[in-house]
Design a protein around this motif. Structure first.
Motif, PDB file in Angstrom:
ATOM      1  N   LEU A  30     -16.295 101.895  48.918  1.00 29.20           N
ATOM      2  CA  LEU A  30     -15.016 101.272  49.243  1.00 29.20           C
ATOM      3  C   LEU A  30     -15.076 100.478  50.545  1.00 29.20           C
ATOM      4  O   LEU A  30     -14.423  99.437  50.670  1.00 29.20           O
ATOM      5  CB  LEU A  30     -13.906 102.316  49.303  1.00 29.20           C
ATOM      6  N   GLY A  31     -15.859 100.942  51.508  1.00 28.10           N
ATOM      7  CA  GLY A  31     -16.021 100.186  52.748  1.00 28.10           C
ATOM      8  C   GLY A  31     -16.617  98.816  52.472  1.00 28.10           C
ATOM      9  O   GLY A  31     -16.183  97.809  53.028  1.00 28.10           O
ATOM     10  N   GLY A  32     -17.604  98.776  51.594  1.00 26.90           N
ATOM     11  CA  GLY A  32     -18.215  97.505  51.208  1.00 26.90           C
ATOM     12  C   GLY A  32     -17.233  96.599  50.495  1.00 26.90           C
ATOM     13  O   GLY A  32     -17.240  95.380  50.696  1.00 26.90           O
ATOM     14  N   ARG A  33     -16.388  97.174  49.672  1.00 29.19           N
ATOM     15  CA  ARG A  33     -15.369  96.358  48.992  1.00 29.19           C
ATOM     16  C   ARG A  33     -14.401  95.747  49.993  1.00 29.19           C
ATOM     17  O   ARG A  33     -14.001  94.588  49.864  1.00 29.19           O
ATOM     18  CB  ARG A  33     -14.595  97.201  47.972  1.00 29.19           C
ATOM     19  N   LEU A  34     -14.028  96.544  51.001  1.00 31.30           N
ATOM     20  CA  LEU A  34     -13.140  96.027  52.036  1.00 31.30           C
ATOM     21  C   LEU A  34     -13.805  94.893  52.814  1.00 31.30           C
ATOM     22  O   LEU A  34     -13.191  93.855  53.052  1.00 31.30           O
ATOM     23  CB  LEU A  34     -12.751  97.148  53.004  1.00 31.30           C
ATOM     24  N   ALA A  35     -15.054  95.105  53.219  1.00 32.69           N
ATOM     25  CA  ALA A  35     -15.778  94.081  53.978  1.00 32.69           C
ATOM     26  C   ALA A  35     -15.902  92.798  53.162  1.00 32.69           C
ATOM     27  O   ALA A  35     -15.630  91.703  53.663  1.00 32.69           O
ATOM     28  CB  ALA A  35     -17.152  94.598  54.390  1.00 32.69           C
ATOM     29  N   LYS A  36     -16.292  92.913  51.908  1.00 29.23           N
ATOM     30  CA  LYS A  36     -16.443  91.736  51.044  1.00 29.23           C
ATOM     31  C   LYS A  36     -15.122  91.002  50.886  1.00 29.23           C
ATOM     32  O   LYS A  36     -15.061  89.777  51.010  1.00 29.23           O
ATOM     33  CB  LYS A  36     -17.002  92.138  49.679  1.00 29.23           C
ATOM     34  N   PHE A  37     -14.067  91.740  50.645  1.00 29.46           N
ATOM     35  CA  PHE A  37     -12.751  91.119  50.463  1.00 29.46           C
ATOM     36  C   PHE A  37     -12.337  90.371  51.729  1.00 29.46           C
ATOM     37  O   PHE A  37     -11.861  89.233  51.663  1.00 29.46           O
ATOM     38  CB  PHE A  37     -11.713  92.188  50.105  1.00 29.46           C
ATOM     39  N   ALA A  38     -12.512  91.000  52.892  1.00 34.77           N
ATOM     40  CA  ALA A  38     -12.126  90.377  54.162  1.00 34.77           C
ATOM     41  C   ALA A  38     -12.946  89.117  54.424  1.00 34.77           C
ATOM     42  O   ALA A  38     -12.399  88.083  54.838  1.00 34.77           O
ATOM     43  CB  ALA A  38     -12.295  91.378  55.304  1.00 34.77           C
ATOM     44  N   LEU A  39     -14.243  89.184  54.198  1.00 35.56           N
ATOM     45  CA  LEU A  39     -15.112  88.026  54.430  1.00 35.56           C
ATOM     46  C   LEU A  39     -14.812  86.901  53.447  1.00 35.56           C
ATOM     47  O   LEU A  39     -14.778  85.728  53.827  1.00 35.56           O
ATOM     48  CB  LEU A  39     -16.575  88.451  54.371  1.00 35.56           C
ATOM     49  N   ASP A  40     -14.583  87.245  52.187  1.00 30.01           N
ATOM     50  CA  ASP A  40     -14.202  86.229  51.195  1.00 30.01           C
ATOM     51  C   ASP A  40     -12.863  85.590  51.556  1.00 30.01           C
ATOM     52  O   ASP A  40     -12.692  84.370  51.417  1.00 30.01           O
ATOM     53  CB  ASP A  40     -14.124  86.836  49.793  1.00 30.01           C
ATOM     54  N   ASP A  41     -11.934  86.398  52.035  1.00 31.96           N
ATOM     55  CA  ASP A  41     -10.624  85.886  52.422  1.00 31.96           C
ATOM     56  C   ASP A  41     -10.766  84.910  53.588  1.00 31.96           C
ATOM     57  O   ASP A  41     -10.150  83.839  53.590  1.00 31.96           O
ATOM     58  CB  ASP A  41      -9.698  87.040  52.793  1.00 31.96           C
ATOM     59  N   ALA A  42     -11.574  85.257  54.569  1.00 33.23           N
ATOM     60  CA  ALA A  42     -11.796  84.375  55.723  1.00 33.23           C
ATOM     61  C   ALA A  42     -12.414  83.050  55.276  1.00 33.23           C
ATOM     62  O   ALA A  42     -11.999  81.982  55.727  1.00 33.23           O
ATOM     63  CB  ALA A  42     -12.683  85.065  56.753  1.00 33.23           C
ATOM     64  N   GLN A  43     -13.405  83.126  54.384  1.00 35.30           N
ATOM     65  CA  GLN A  43     -14.022  81.898  53.879  1.00 35.30           C
ATOM     66  C   GLN A  43     -13.003  81.037  53.155  1.00 35.30           C
ATOM     67  O   GLN A  43     -12.954  79.820  53.343  1.00 35.30           O
ATOM     68  CB  GLN A  43     -15.194  82.225  52.947  1.00 35.30           C
ATOM     69  N   ALA A  44     -12.185  81.653  52.329  1.00 37.59           N
ATOM     70  CA  ALA A  44     -11.191  80.911  51.560  1.00 37.59           C
ATOM     71  C   ALA A  44     -10.170  80.231  52.472  1.00 37.59           C
ATOM     72  O   ALA A  44      -9.681  79.148  52.156  1.00 37.59           O
ATOM     73  CB  ALA A  44     -10.479  81.838  50.575  1.00 37.59           C
ATOM     74  N   ARG A  45      -9.863  80.861  53.590  1.00 34.18           N
ATOM     75  CA  ARG A  45      -8.887  80.297  54.524  1.00 34.18           C
ATOM     76  C   ARG A  45      -9.528  79.379  55.556  1.00 34.18           C
ATOM     77  O   ARG A  45      -8.830  78.748  56.348  1.00 34.18           O
ATOM     78  CB  ARG A  45      -8.116  81.416  55.228  1.00 34.18           C
ATOM     79  N   GLY A  46     -10.860  79.303  55.562  1.00 35.66           N
ATOM     80  CA  GLY A  46     -11.562  78.416  56.479  1.00 35.66           C
ATOM     81  C   GLY A  46     -11.548  78.875  57.923  1.00 35.66           C
ATOM     82  O   GLY A  46     -11.577  78.056  58.835  1.00 35.66           O
ATOM     83  N   VAL A  47     -11.486  80.192  58.130  1.00 32.25           N
ATOM     84  CA  VAL A  47     -11.501  80.731  59.491  1.00 32.25           C
ATOM     85  C   VAL A  47     -12.832  81.429  59.755  1.00 32.25           C
ATOM     86  O   VAL A  47     -13.531  81.858  58.834  1.00 32.25           O
ATOM     87  CB  VAL A  47     -10.332  81.713  59.741  1.00 32.25           C
ATOM     88  N   LYS A  48     -13.183  81.530  61.023  1.00 28.60           N
ATOM     89  CA  LYS A  48     -14.403  82.219  61.430  1.00 28.60           C
ATOM     90  C   LYS A  48     -14.112  83.704  61.612  1.00 28.60           C
ATOM     91  O   LYS A  48     -12.974  84.110  61.815  1.00 28.60           O
ATOM     92  CB  LYS A  48     -14.943  81.634  62.738  1.00 28.60           C
ATOM     93  N   VAL A  49     -15.167  84.513  61.565  1.00 32.24           N
ATOM     94  CA  VAL A  49     -15.048  85.953  61.675  1.00 32.24           C
ATOM     95  C   VAL A  49     -15.866  86.449  62.856  1.00 32.24           C
ATOM     96  O   VAL A  49     -16.986  86.001  63.079  1.00 32.24           O
ATOM     97  CB  VAL A  49     -15.543  86.638  60.379  1.00 32.24           C
ATOM     98  N   SER A  50     -15.298  87.388  63.579  1.00 30.31           N
ATOM     99  CA  SER A  50     -16.019  88.108  64.622  1.00 30.31           C
ATOM    100  C   SER A  50     -16.111  89.563  64.153  1.00 30.31           C
ATOM    101  O   SER A  50     -15.128  90.304  64.202  1.00 30.31           O
ATOM    102  CB  SER A  50     -15.268  88.019  65.952  1.00 30.31           C
TER     103      SER A  50
END
Length: 92
Positions: free
Chosen positions: A51-71
């Motif tokens: 589930l942690g991996g699912r959360l990480a993937k979802f968050a990273l995909d969401d950031a990519q879709a919105r065109g924002v950078k991640v820290s």
């Protein structure tokens, strides 16, 4: 069975629900066009189910879709990115 992963903007966190119950979350902070992924937590009852991996993937995909950078200040998310180099372009 994972029902869904969602972005709970009111609480600044992504949430994963299993059979309708909150099973884990990934907290974030947004500053300008950067999203800091700060803390991942999965309830012990759901440990080892990815589930942690699912959360990480979802968050990273969401950031990519919105065109924002991640820290990825959360060690779990940082390790996830190390294992999934396709997300490195999202990192600030």
């Amino acid at each position: 069975m994972v029902d869904m992963v969602t972005n709970n903007e009111a609480q600044s966190r992504y949430e994963v629900h299993v059979d309708g119950a909150l099973a884990g979350f990934l907290e974030y902070r947004t500053v300008g066009d950067v999203v800091a992924l700060v803390h991942t937590e999965v309830d012990d009852a759901y440990a080892g189910q990815g589930l942690g991996g699912r959360l990480a993937k979802f968050a990273l995909d969401d950031a990519q879709a919105r065109g924002v950078k991640v820290s990825p200040t959360c060690p779990f998310v940082a390790k996830y990115v190390d294992k999934h180099p396709e997300y490195r372009v999202t990192i600030r």
